[in-house]
Design an enzyme around this catalytic site. Structure first.
Site, short mmCIF file in Angstrom:
data_model
loop_
_atom_site.label_atom_id
_atom_site.label_comp_id
_atom_site.label_asym_id
_atom_site.label_seq_id
_atom_site.Cartn_x
_atom_site.Cartn_y
_atom_site.Cartn_z
N LYS A 163 42.80 32.76 36.75
CA LYS A 163 44.04 33.11 37.49
C LYS A 163 43.62 33.43 38.93
CE LYS A 163 46.91 35.79 38.90
NZ LYS A 163 47.14 35.80 40.36
N GLU A 211 35.28 44.45 38.07
CA GLU A 211 34.56 44.61 39.35
C GLU A 211 35.58 45.09 40.37
OE1 GLU A 211 31.40 44.21 39.52
OE2 GLU A 211 30.98 43.09 37.70
N GLU A 227 39.28 53.38 50.29
CA GLU A 227 38.91 52.01 50.67
C GLU A 227 39.95 51.45 51.64
OE1 GLU A 227 39.14 48.81 47.71
OE2 GLU A 227 37.20 48.09 48.41
N CYS A 287 34.14 44.16 49.03
CA CYS A 287 33.95 45.35 48.18
C CYS A 287 32.73 46.12 48.64
CB CYS A 287 33.82 44.92 46.73
SG CYS A 287 32.55 43.66 46.49
P1 NAD Z 1 44.20 42.95 43.51
O1 NAD Z 1 43.81 43.96 42.50
O2 NAD Z 1 45.47 43.16 44.25
O3 NAD Z 1 44.34 41.50 42.84
C1 NAD Z 1 43.26 40.88 42.19
C2 NAD Z 1 43.78 39.85 41.20
O4 NAD Z 1 44.48 40.52 40.15
C3 NAD Z 1 44.77 38.84 41.79
O5 NAD Z 1 44.52 37.57 41.23
C4 NAD Z 1 46.10 39.37 41.32
O6 NAD Z 1 47.09 38.37 41.21
C5 NAD Z 1 45.74 39.91 39.96
N1 NAD Z 1 46.64 40.95 39.42
C6 NAD Z 1 47.42 41.82 40.11
N2 NAD Z 1 48.09 42.62 39.24
C7 NAD Z 1 47.71 42.26 37.99
C8 NAD Z 1 48.02 42.74 36.68
N3 NAD Z 1 48.87 43.74 36.48
N4 NAD Z 1 47.41 42.15 35.62
C9 NAD Z 1 46.53 41.14 35.81
N5 NAD Z 1 46.19 40.65 37.02
C10 NAD Z 1 46.78 41.20 38.10
O7 NAD Z 1 42.95 42.83 44.48
P2 NAD Z 1 42.81 41.96 45.81
O8 NAD Z 1 43.66 42.61 46.86
O9 NAD Z 1 42.98 40.53 45.51
O10 NAD Z 1 41.25 42.18 46.16
C11 NAD Z 1 40.78 43.24 46.90
C12 NAD Z 1 40.12 44.28 46.01
O11 NAD Z 1 39.10 43.65 45.24
C13 NAD Z 1 39.40 45.36 46.81
O12 NAD Z 1 39.64 46.61 46.21
C14 NAD Z 1 37.92 44.98 46.66
O13 NAD Z 1 37.02 46.06 46.81
C15 NAD Z 1 37.89 44.40 45.28
N6 NAD Z 1 36.73 43.52 45.11
C16 NAD Z 1 35.71 43.93 44.32
C17 NAD Z 1 34.57 43.14 44.17
C18 NAD Z 1 33.42 43.58 43.30
O14 NAD Z 1 32.55 42.75 43.01
N7 NAD Z 1 33.37 44.82 42.86
C19 NAD Z 1 34.49 41.92 44.84
C20 NAD Z 1 35.55 41.52 45.64
C21 NAD Z 1 36.69 42.33 45.76
#
Ligand code: NAD
Length: 484
Positions: A182, A257, A388, A291
Protein backbone atom coordinates in the site's frame (compact mmCIF):
# COMPACT_ATOMS: atom_id res chain seq x y z
CA UNK A 1 -8.16 15.30 -17.98
CA UNK A 2 -7.56 12.40 -20.38
CA UNK A 3 -3.82 13.04 -20.68
CA UNK A 4 -3.26 13.19 -16.90
CA UNK A 5 -1.05 10.39 -15.59
CA UNK A 6 -3.12 7.74 -13.82
CA UNK A 7 -1.68 5.74 -10.97
CA UNK A 8 -3.40 2.37 -10.98
CA UNK A 9 -3.48 -0.72 -8.83
CA UNK A 10 -1.64 -3.92 -9.76
CA UNK A 11 -3.59 -6.99 -8.75
CA UNK A 12 -2.95 -10.58 -9.83
CA UNK A 13 -0.58 -9.43 -12.56
CA UNK A 14 -2.98 -6.84 -14.04
CA UNK A 15 -2.96 -3.06 -13.83
CA UNK A 16 -6.45 -1.84 -12.97
CA UNK A 17 -8.32 1.15 -11.57
CA UNK A 18 -10.18 0.83 -8.28
CA UNK A 19 -13.39 -1.17 -8.60
CA UNK A 20 -15.49 2.02 -8.34
CA UNK A 21 -13.04 3.85 -10.66
CA UNK A 22 -12.74 6.50 -7.93
CA UNK A 23 -9.48 8.45 -7.78
CA UNK A 24 -7.90 11.38 -5.96
CA UNK A 25 -5.47 14.07 -7.05
CA UNK A 26 -1.79 14.13 -6.21
CA UNK A 27 0.06 17.39 -6.94
CA UNK A 28 3.77 18.15 -7.36
CA UNK A 29 5.20 19.72 -4.19
CA UNK A 30 7.57 22.07 -6.05
CA UNK A 31 4.98 23.46 -8.48
CA UNK A 32 1.57 22.81 -6.95
CA UNK A 33 0.50 21.39 -10.36
CA UNK A 34 -1.57 18.23 -10.71
CA UNK A 35 0.80 15.28 -11.18
CA UNK A 36 -1.45 12.22 -11.21
CA UNK A 37 -4.87 10.79 -10.43
CA UNK A 38 -4.47 7.96 -7.95
CA UNK A 39 -6.75 4.92 -7.66
CA UNK A 40 -8.83 5.45 -4.51
CA UNK A 41 -9.24 1.84 -3.46
CA UNK A 42 -11.94 0.46 -1.21
CA UNK A 43 -12.14 -2.65 0.95
CA UNK A 44 -13.20 -4.58 -2.16
CA UNK A 45 -9.97 -3.74 -4.02
CA UNK A 46 -7.93 -4.61 -0.93
CA UNK A 47 -9.78 -7.91 -0.64
CA UNK A 48 -9.03 -8.70 -4.31
CA UNK A 49 -5.34 -7.93 -3.79
CA UNK A 50 -5.10 -10.08 -0.65
CA UNK A 51 -6.94 -12.96 -2.34
CA UNK A 52 -4.49 -12.77 -5.28
CA UNK A 53 -1.54 -12.85 -2.89
CA UNK A 54 -3.15 -15.64 -0.84
CA UNK A 55 -3.78 -17.70 -3.97
CA UNK A 56 -0.25 -17.18 -5.24
CA UNK A 57 1.13 -18.21 -1.86
CA UNK A 58 -1.15 -21.17 -1.11
CA UNK A 59 -1.50 -22.66 -4.60
CA UNK A 60 0.74 -20.76 -7.03
CA UNK A 61 4.17 -21.66 -8.40
CA UNK A 62 5.99 -19.22 -6.06
CA UNK A 63 6.02 -21.52 -3.07
CA UNK A 64 7.19 -24.59 -4.94
CA UNK A 65 9.67 -22.71 -7.12
CA UNK A 66 13.26 -23.45 -6.14
CA UNK A 67 14.94 -20.81 -4.03
CA UNK A 68 17.62 -20.24 -6.70
CA UNK A 69 14.87 -19.46 -9.23
CA UNK A 70 13.35 -16.94 -6.78
CA UNK A 71 16.78 -15.36 -6.36
CA UNK A 72 17.14 -15.05 -10.13
CA UNK A 73 13.85 -13.17 -10.44
CA UNK A 74 14.83 -10.76 -7.66
CA UNK A 75 18.20 -10.21 -9.40
CA UNK A 76 16.33 -9.53 -12.64
CA UNK A 77 14.16 -6.96 -10.87
CA UNK A 78 17.35 -5.31 -9.53
CA UNK A 79 18.69 -5.08 -13.11
CA UNK A 80 15.43 -3.53 -14.34
CA UNK A 81 15.34 -0.97 -11.52
CA UNK A 82 18.96 -0.09 -12.34
CA UNK A 83 18.20 0.23 -16.07
CA UNK A 84 15.25 2.51 -15.26
CA UNK A 85 17.06 4.49 -12.55
CA UNK A 86 17.00 7.77 -14.49
CA UNK A 87 13.27 7.66 -15.16
CA UNK A 88 12.53 6.55 -11.60
CA UNK A 89 14.72 9.37 -10.20
CA UNK A 90 12.74 11.93 -12.20
CA UNK A 91 9.44 10.48 -11.01
CA UNK A 92 10.64 10.50 -7.41
CA UNK A 93 11.94 14.06 -7.63
CA UNK A 94 8.63 15.24 -9.09
CA UNK A 95 6.35 13.39 -6.69
CA UNK A 96 8.39 14.24 -3.60
CA UNK A 97 9.72 17.68 -4.58
CA UNK A 98 13.13 16.40 -3.54
CA UNK A 99 16.44 17.14 -5.32
CA UNK A 100 17.16 14.63 -8.06
CA UNK A 101 20.81 14.48 -6.96
CA UNK A 102 19.69 12.71 -3.76
CA UNK A 103 17.76 10.09 -5.72
CA UNK A 104 20.77 9.39 -7.92
CA UNK A 105 23.20 9.31 -5.01
CA UNK A 106 21.11 7.47 -2.43
CA UNK A 107 17.63 6.11 -3.09
CA UNK A 108 18.21 4.35 -6.42
CA UNK A 109 21.64 2.81 -5.68
CA UNK A 110 20.44 1.67 -2.23
CA UNK A 111 17.29 0.16 -3.74
CA UNK A 112 19.23 -1.79 -6.37
CA UNK A 113 21.82 -2.97 -3.84
CA UNK A 114 19.07 -4.04 -1.42
CA UNK A 115 17.41 -6.22 -4.08
CA UNK A 116 20.74 -7.88 -4.88
CA UNK A 117 21.63 -8.37 -1.23
CA UNK A 118 18.33 -10.14 -0.44
CA UNK A 119 18.41 -12.13 -3.69
CA UNK A 120 21.63 -13.57 -2.28
CA UNK A 121 19.79 -14.72 0.85
CA UNK A 122 17.00 -16.59 -0.97
CA UNK A 123 18.92 -19.88 -1.34
CA UNK A 124 20.72 -19.67 2.02
CA UNK A 125 17.77 -19.89 4.40
CA UNK A 126 18.85 -23.10 6.03
CA UNK A 127 17.30 -24.84 9.02
CA UNK A 128 19.31 -26.43 11.84
CA UNK A 129 20.11 -29.91 13.10
CA UNK A 130 19.75 -29.91 16.90
CA UNK A 131 21.06 -32.77 19.04
CA UNK A 132 19.03 -33.74 22.15
CA UNK A 133 19.16 -36.55 24.75
CA UNK A 134 16.44 -38.34 22.77
CA UNK A 135 12.83 -39.29 23.48
CA UNK A 136 11.79 -41.91 26.08
CA UNK A 137 15.10 -43.69 25.83
CA UNK A 138 15.18 -43.64 22.04
CA UNK A 139 17.49 -41.49 19.93
CA UNK A 140 15.99 -38.75 17.79
CA UNK A 141 16.89 -36.66 14.80
CA UNK A 142 15.75 -33.06 15.25
CA UNK A 143 15.83 -30.47 12.54
CA UNK A 144 14.18 -27.19 11.70
CA UNK A 145 12.73 -25.80 8.46
CA UNK A 146 12.59 -22.08 7.69
CA UNK A 147 9.19 -21.41 6.12
CA UNK A 148 7.83 -18.15 4.67
CA UNK A 149 5.17 -16.64 6.96
CA UNK A 150 2.66 -16.21 4.12
CA UNK A 151 1.08 -13.00 2.82
CA UNK A 152 2.85 -9.79 3.87
CA UNK A 153 1.12 -6.39 3.90
CA UNK A 154 3.64 -3.62 3.37
CA UNK A 155 2.59 -0.04 4.09
CA UNK A 156 4.90 2.63 2.73
CA UNK A 157 5.47 6.29 3.74
CA UNK A 158 6.01 9.17 1.30
CA UNK A 159 9.44 10.33 2.39
CA UNK A 160 11.60 7.74 0.57
CA UNK A 161 8.87 5.70 -1.09
CA UNK A 162 10.70 3.52 -3.58
CA UNK A 163 13.72 2.77 -1.40
CA UNK A 164 11.62 1.88 1.66
CA UNK A 165 9.25 -0.19 -0.46
CA UNK A 166 12.21 -2.23 -1.68
CA UNK A 167 13.59 -2.54 1.87
CA UNK A 168 10.37 -4.44 2.60
CA UNK A 169 9.69 -6.15 -0.73
CA UNK A 170 13.14 -7.70 -1.26
CA UNK A 171 13.39 -9.71 2.00
CA UNK A 172 9.73 -10.80 1.73
CA UNK A 173 10.28 -12.19 -1.78
CA UNK A 174 13.57 -13.81 -0.84
CA UNK A 175 11.84 -15.53 2.07
CA UNK A 176 9.14 -16.86 -0.28
CA UNK A 177 6.25 -14.66 0.91
CA UNK A 178 3.74 -13.00 -1.38
CA UNK A 179 3.04 -9.33 -0.91
CA UNK A 180 0.41 -6.60 -0.98
CA UNK A 181 1.94 -3.12 -1.02
CA UNK A 182 0.00 0.00 0.00
CA UNK A 183 1.92 3.07 -1.24
CA UNK A 184 1.46 6.44 0.42
CA UNK A 185 -1.23 8.66 -1.10
CA UNK A 186 1.45 11.41 -1.19
CA UNK A 187 4.00 9.39 -3.21
CA UNK A 188 2.27 6.58 -5.11
CA UNK A 189 3.82 6.92 -8.57
CA UNK A 190 7.34 5.56 -8.15
CA UNK A 191 6.13 2.56 -6.12
CA UNK A 192 3.37 1.83 -8.64
CA UNK A 193 5.95 2.08 -11.44
CA UNK A 194 7.44 -1.14 -10.01
CA UNK A 195 4.39 -3.01 -11.37
CA UNK A 196 5.58 -3.10 -14.96
CA UNK A 197 9.14 -4.00 -13.89
CA UNK A 198 7.78 -6.87 -11.77
CA UNK A 199 5.78 -8.11 -14.75
CA UNK A 200 8.79 -7.74 -17.08
CA UNK A 201 11.04 -9.60 -14.65
CA UNK A 202 8.66 -12.57 -14.92
CA UNK A 203 7.26 -12.87 -11.40
CA UNK A 204 4.17 -15.09 -11.38
CA UNK A 205 0.84 -13.23 -11.12
CA UNK A 206 -0.27 -12.46 -7.57
CA UNK A 207 3.20 -12.64 -5.99
CA UNK A 208 3.41 -8.83 -5.80
CA UNK A 209 0.24 -6.73 -5.67
CA UNK A 210 -0.02 -2.96 -5.27
CA UNK A 211 -3.17 -1.36 -3.98
CA UNK A 212 -3.33 2.43 -3.89
CA UNK A 213 -5.61 4.46 -1.69
CA UNK A 214 -5.96 6.34 1.53
CA UNK A 215 -4.52 5.21 4.84
CA UNK A 216 -7.68 5.15 6.94
CA UNK A 217 -9.60 3.19 4.26
CA UNK A 218 -7.34 1.05 2.04
CA UNK A 219 -4.45 0.90 4.55
CA UNK A 220 -6.67 0.01 7.46
CA UNK A 221 -8.61 -2.62 5.45
CA UNK A 222 -5.30 -4.25 4.51
CA UNK A 223 -4.03 -4.34 8.08
CA UNK A 224 -7.27 -5.88 9.31
CA UNK A 225 -7.68 -8.44 6.51
CA UNK A 226 -7.79 -12.01 7.83
CA UNK A 227 -5.73 -13.21 4.85
CA UNK A 228 -2.69 -11.16 5.90
CA UNK A 229 -0.11 -12.97 8.04
CA UNK A 230 2.49 -10.26 8.51
CA UNK A 231 2.39 -6.47 8.53
CA UNK A 232 5.40 -4.29 7.86
CA UNK A 233 4.64 -0.62 8.32
CA UNK A 234 6.83 2.47 8.02
CA UNK A 235 5.30 5.78 8.96
CA UNK A 236 4.36 8.00 11.85
CA UNK A 237 4.29 6.85 15.46
CA UNK A 238 0.61 7.86 15.70
CA UNK A 239 -0.44 5.58 12.82
CA UNK A 240 1.91 2.85 14.08
CA UNK A 241 0.07 2.92 17.40
CA UNK A 242 -3.32 2.77 15.69
CA UNK A 243 -2.17 -0.28 13.67
CA UNK A 244 -0.94 -1.96 16.86
CA UNK A 245 -4.36 -1.29 18.43
CA UNK A 246 -6.18 -2.58 15.32
CA UNK A 247 -4.35 -5.89 15.32
CA UNK A 248 -4.34 -6.42 19.07
CA UNK A 249 -5.76 -9.91 19.57
CA UNK A 250 -5.21 -10.94 15.94
CA UNK A 251 -1.69 -12.28 16.63
CA UNK A 252 -0.20 -11.24 13.28
CA UNK A 253 3.53 -10.77 12.95
CA UNK A 254 4.31 -7.06 12.85
CA UNK A 255 7.21 -4.70 12.14
CA UNK A 256 6.70 -0.99 12.86
CA UNK A 257 9.31 1.53 11.68
CA UNK A 258 8.24 4.85 13.19
CA UNK A 259 9.33 8.40 13.90
CA UNK A 260 12.62 9.77 15.19
CA UNK A 261 14.28 12.78 16.80
CA UNK A 262 17.93 11.94 16.41
CA UNK A 263 20.69 13.57 18.45
CA UNK A 264 23.94 14.48 16.71
CA UNK A 265 26.55 14.90 19.44
CA UNK A 266 29.61 17.03 18.68
CA UNK A 267 32.54 16.84 21.10
CA UNK A 268 35.13 19.64 21.11
CA UNK A 269 37.94 17.37 19.86
CA UNK A 270 35.98 16.40 16.70
CA UNK A 271 37.13 17.21 13.18
CA UNK A 272 34.82 20.23 13.10
CA UNK A 273 34.83 20.67 9.31
CA UNK A 274 33.77 17.05 8.83
CA UNK A 275 31.23 17.33 11.66
CA UNK A 276 29.67 20.42 10.08
CA UNK A 277 29.25 18.63 6.77
CA UNK A 278 27.88 15.49 8.41
CA UNK A 279 25.54 17.33 10.78
CA UNK A 280 24.19 19.47 7.92
CA UNK A 281 23.57 16.37 5.83
CA UNK A 282 21.80 14.66 8.74
CA UNK A 283 19.66 17.75 9.19
CA UNK A 284 18.81 18.76 5.67
CA UNK A 285 18.77 15.68 3.40
CA UNK A 286 15.26 15.35 1.99
CA UNK A 287 14.37 18.77 3.53
CA UNK A 288 14.69 17.15 6.95
CA UNK A 289 11.86 14.75 6.11
CA UNK A 290 13.68 11.62 7.22
CA UNK A 291 13.11 9.43 10.24
CA UNK A 292 16.86 9.71 10.97
CA UNK A 293 16.89 13.51 10.69
CA UNK A 294 19.50 14.66 13.19
CA UNK A 295 17.60 17.71 14.32
CA UNK A 296 18.91 17.77 17.91
CA UNK A 297 22.48 19.01 17.54
CA UNK A 298 24.15 18.59 20.92
CA UNK A 299 27.36 20.65 20.95
CA UNK A 300 29.91 21.05 23.75
CA UNK A 301 29.36 24.48 25.29
CA UNK A 302 32.97 25.55 24.57
CA UNK A 303 32.30 25.42 20.80
CA UNK A 304 28.51 25.79 20.69
CA UNK A 305 28.31 29.43 19.52
CA UNK A 306 30.97 29.01 16.87
CA UNK A 307 29.39 25.75 15.63
CA UNK A 308 25.93 27.39 15.51
CA UNK A 309 27.25 30.25 13.38
CA UNK A 310 29.10 27.97 11.00
CA UNK A 311 26.10 25.62 10.67
CA UNK A 312 23.96 28.69 9.97
CA UNK A 313 26.32 29.57 7.09
CA UNK A 314 25.92 26.06 5.64
CA UNK A 315 22.13 26.37 5.97
CA UNK A 316 22.14 29.75 4.18
CA UNK A 317 24.28 28.35 1.36
CA UNK A 318 21.72 25.70 0.36
CA UNK A 319 20.05 26.30 -2.98
CA UNK A 320 16.27 25.91 -2.91
CA UNK A 321 14.45 25.32 -6.16
CA UNK A 322 13.50 23.00 -8.98
CA UNK A 323 14.02 19.39 -7.83
CA UNK A 324 14.94 18.37 -11.39
CA UNK A 325 17.85 20.84 -11.51
CA UNK A 326 21.00 18.86 -10.53
CA UNK A 327 22.40 21.93 -8.75
CA UNK A 328 19.41 22.22 -6.38
CA UNK A 329 20.38 21.19 -2.85
CA UNK A 330 17.01 21.63 -1.14
CA UNK A 331 13.57 20.93 -2.55
CA UNK A 332 10.01 21.50 -1.36
CA UNK A 333 8.10 19.94 1.51
CA UNK A 334 5.58 17.29 0.55
CA UNK A 335 2.40 19.41 0.75
CA UNK A 336 0.95 22.67 1.95
CA UNK A 337 -0.45 21.14 5.16
CA UNK A 338 2.97 19.83 6.10
CA UNK A 339 4.62 23.16 5.27
CA UNK A 340 2.16 24.93 7.61
CA UNK A 341 2.95 22.41 10.36
CA UNK A 342 6.70 23.03 10.01
CA UNK A 343 6.17 26.82 10.03
CA UNK A 344 4.09 26.43 13.20
CA UNK A 345 7.04 24.66 14.84
CA UNK A 346 9.36 27.49 13.78
CA UNK A 347 6.96 29.99 15.39
CA UNK A 348 6.78 27.76 18.47
CA UNK A 349 10.60 27.70 18.76
CA UNK A 350 10.64 31.50 18.82
CA UNK A 351 7.90 31.65 21.42
CA UNK A 352 9.76 29.07 23.54
CA UNK A 353 12.73 31.48 23.63
CA UNK A 354 15.11 29.83 21.15
CA UNK A 355 17.22 32.13 18.98
CA UNK A 356 17.07 31.82 15.16
CA UNK A 357 20.50 31.96 13.52
CA UNK A 358 19.41 30.79 10.05
CA UNK A 359 16.04 30.73 8.32
CA UNK A 360 13.33 33.27 7.59
CA UNK A 361 14.93 34.38 4.29
CA UNK A 362 12.67 34.37 1.25
CA UNK A 363 11.60 31.16 -0.49
CA UNK A 364 10.59 30.49 -4.11
CA UNK A 365 7.12 32.00 -4.68
CA UNK A 366 5.50 28.76 -5.87
CA UNK A 367 5.71 25.37 -4.14
CA UNK A 368 5.90 24.27 -0.51
CA UNK A 369 9.39 25.59 0.32
CA UNK A 370 10.74 26.35 3.80
CA UNK A 371 14.19 27.88 4.41
CA UNK A 372 16.61 25.64 6.31
CA UNK A 373 16.34 26.91 9.87
CA UNK A 374 18.72 26.69 12.84
CA UNK A 375 17.81 27.57 16.41
CA UNK A 376 20.58 28.24 18.96
CA UNK A 377 20.44 28.21 22.74
CA UNK A 378 17.81 25.47 22.85
CA UNK A 379 16.80 23.69 26.05
CA UNK A 380 16.00 19.98 25.72
CA UNK A 381 12.69 20.50 27.54
CA UNK A 382 11.35 22.74 24.75
CA UNK A 383 8.74 21.13 22.51
CA UNK A 384 10.86 21.87 19.42
CA UNK A 385 13.55 19.64 20.98
CA UNK A 386 11.15 16.84 21.84
CA UNK A 387 8.67 16.50 18.97
CA UNK A 388 9.32 15.23 15.45
CA UNK A 389 9.10 18.28 13.15
CA UNK A 390 9.98 16.39 9.93
CA UNK A 391 11.28 19.51 8.21
CA UNK A 392 14.56 21.42 7.72
CA UNK A 393 14.75 22.67 11.31
CA UNK A 394 17.72 22.03 13.60
CA UNK A 395 18.41 23.08 17.15
CA UNK A 396 21.71 23.56 18.94
CA UNK A 397 21.56 22.23 22.51
CA UNK A 398 24.76 22.94 24.48
CA UNK A 399 26.20 20.39 26.96
CA UNK A 400 29.04 20.55 29.52
CA UNK A 401 30.05 16.91 30.08
CA UNK A 402 29.87 13.53 28.36
CA UNK A 403 27.40 12.33 31.00
CA UNK A 404 25.15 15.31 30.32
CA UNK A 405 25.33 14.75 26.55
CA UNK A 406 24.19 11.14 26.97
CA UNK A 407 21.44 12.18 29.37
CA UNK A 408 20.09 14.86 26.98
CA UNK A 409 20.37 12.51 23.99
CA UNK A 410 18.34 9.80 25.73
CA UNK A 411 15.79 12.16 27.22
CA UNK A 412 13.23 11.96 24.40
CA UNK A 413 10.43 9.54 23.51
CA UNK A 414 12.05 8.49 20.21
CA UNK A 415 15.00 6.10 19.92
CA UNK A 416 15.86 5.48 16.28
CA UNK A 417 19.33 6.79 15.53
CA UNK A 418 22.15 9.07 16.71
CA UNK A 419 25.53 10.33 15.58
CA UNK A 420 28.67 10.99 17.62
CA UNK A 421 31.47 13.26 16.40
CA UNK A 422 34.80 12.87 18.21
CA UNK A 423 38.38 11.77 17.54
CA UNK A 424 38.50 10.00 20.93
CA UNK A 425 37.65 6.34 20.27
CA UNK A 426 37.02 5.55 23.90
CA UNK A 427 34.45 8.38 24.20
CA UNK A 428 32.91 7.32 20.86
CA UNK A 429 32.37 3.68 21.83
CA UNK A 430 31.38 4.39 25.41
CA UNK A 431 28.76 6.96 24.30
CA UNK A 432 27.53 4.57 21.55
CA UNK A 433 27.01 1.90 24.21
CA UNK A 434 24.97 4.27 26.40
CA UNK A 435 22.73 5.75 23.70
CA UNK A 436 19.22 4.27 23.72
CA UNK A 437 18.75 4.08 19.94
CA UNK A 438 18.67 1.43 17.23
CA UNK A 439 21.61 2.83 15.23
CA UNK A 440 24.64 4.92 16.17
CA UNK A 441 26.97 6.41 13.57
CA UNK A 442 30.42 7.52 14.72
CA UNK A 443 31.85 10.34 12.58
CA UNK A 444 29.19 9.95 9.88
CA UNK A 445 25.42 10.15 9.39
CA UNK A 446 23.29 6.97 9.35
CA UNK A 447 24.92 4.90 6.60
CA UNK A 448 21.99 3.09 4.96
CA UNK A 449 23.22 -0.29 3.85
CA UNK A 450 21.21 -3.44 3.19
CA UNK A 451 23.63 -5.42 5.37
CA UNK A 452 23.01 -3.30 8.48
CA UNK A 453 19.83 -3.68 10.55
CA UNK A 454 17.61 -0.58 10.67
CA UNK A 455 15.04 -0.21 13.43
CA UNK A 456 14.11 1.82 16.46
CA UNK A 457 13.35 1.34 20.13
CA UNK A 458 10.84 3.13 22.40
CA UNK A 459 8.35 5.18 20.29
CA UNK A 460 10.48 4.64 17.17
CA UNK A 461 9.15 1.17 16.59
CA UNK A 462 9.26 -2.59 16.80
CA UNK A 463 11.48 -4.85 14.69
CA UNK A 464 13.85 -4.10 11.85
CA UNK A 465 14.11 -3.51 8.14
CA UNK A 466 17.28 -4.57 6.26
CA UNK A 467 19.95 -7.18 7.06
CA UNK A 468 19.55 -10.81 8.07
CA UNK A 469 17.35 -9.58 10.95
CA UNK A 470 14.65 -8.44 8.56
CA UNK A 471 14.57 -11.58 6.44
CA UNK A 472 14.06 -13.61 9.62
CA UNK A 473 10.91 -11.57 10.27
CA UNK A 474 9.40 -13.00 7.06
CA UNK A 475 10.18 -16.58 8.13
CA UNK A 476 8.94 -18.98 10.79
CA UNK A 477 11.02 -21.84 12.13
CA UNK A 478 9.33 -25.24 12.28
CA UNK A 479 10.93 -28.07 14.24
CA UNK A 480 10.67 -31.73 13.21
CA UNK A 481 11.60 -34.55 15.61
CA UNK A 482 11.99 -38.10 14.29
CA UNK A 483 12.08 -40.82 16.97
CA UNK A 484 14.44 -43.57 15.74
P1 NAD B 1 1.90 8.18 7.93
O1 NAD B 1 1.88 7.41 9.19
O2 NAD B 1 1.00 9.34 7.79
O3 NAD B 1 1.55 7.22 6.68
C1 NAD B 1 2.33 6.08 6.38
C2 NAD B 1 1.50 5.10 5.57
O4 NAD B 1 0.45 4.59 6.40
C3 NAD B 1 0.81 5.69 4.34
O5 NAD B 1 0.85 4.75 3.29
C4 NAD B 1 -0.61 5.88 4.81
O6 NAD B 1 -1.55 5.85 3.77
C5 NAD B 1 -0.78 4.69 5.72
N1 NAD B 1 -1.83 4.81 6.75
C6 NAD B 1 -2.32 5.94 7.32
N2 NAD B 1 -3.28 5.62 8.23
C7 NAD B 1 -3.38 4.27 8.24
C8 NAD B 1 -4.15 3.34 8.99
N3 NAD B 1 -5.03 3.74 9.91
N4 NAD B 1 -3.97 2.01 8.77
C9 NAD B 1 -3.07 1.59 7.85
N5 NAD B 1 -2.30 2.42 7.11
C10 NAD B 1 -2.45 3.75 7.31
O7 NAD B 1 3.43 8.57 7.71
P2 NAD B 1 4.07 9.47 6.56
O8 NAD B 1 3.65 10.89 6.82
O9 NAD B 1 3.82 8.86 5.24
O10 NAD B 1 5.64 9.30 6.86
C11 NAD B 1 6.34 10.09 7.75
C12 NAD B 1 6.60 9.34 9.05
O11 NAD B 1 7.27 8.13 8.75
C13 NAD B 1 7.54 10.11 9.97
O12 NAD B 1 7.08 10.01 11.29
C14 NAD B 1 8.87 9.35 9.81
O13 NAD B 1 9.75 9.47 10.92
C15 NAD B 1 8.40 7.95 9.60
N6 NAD B 1 9.43 7.14 8.94
C16 NAD B 1 10.08 6.19 9.66
C17 NAD B 1 11.10 5.44 9.06
C18 NAD B 1 11.84 4.38 9.84
O14 NAD B 1 12.56 3.59 9.21
N7 NAD B 1 11.71 4.32 11.15
C19 NAD B 1 11.44 5.67 7.73
C20 NAD B 1 10.76 6.65 7.02
C21 NAD B 1 9.73 7.39 7.63
Amino acid sequence: MNDVLRTLNFIDGQSCPSITEASFEKTEPATGQLFTLVADSSEVDVNNAVLAARNAFDYGPWRTMGSAARAKLIMKLADLVEENADALSITLAREQGRPISEMRMMDLPVAVDTLRYFAGWADKLEGRFIPTAGYMGKPTVNYTIMEPVGVAAQIIPWNAPLMICIWKLAPALAAGCTVVIKPSEEAPVSVSALASLIADAGFPAGVVNIVNGRGPTAGRALVNHAGVDKISFTGSTAVGRSIAADIAGKLKKVTLELGGKAPQIVFPDANIDAALQGVAMGLFVNQGQTCAAGSRVLVHRSIADDFANRLAEVAKSLKLGDPLDPSTTMGALINDRHKSRVLEYIALGKSEGARIVAGEESVPPVGHFVRPTIFAGVDNRMRIAQEEIFGPVGMIIPFDSTEEAVQIANNVQFALSATVWTRDLSIAHSVAAQLQVGAVAINGWSPLDARLPWGGFKDSGVGHDLSKTSILSYLREKVVTAVL
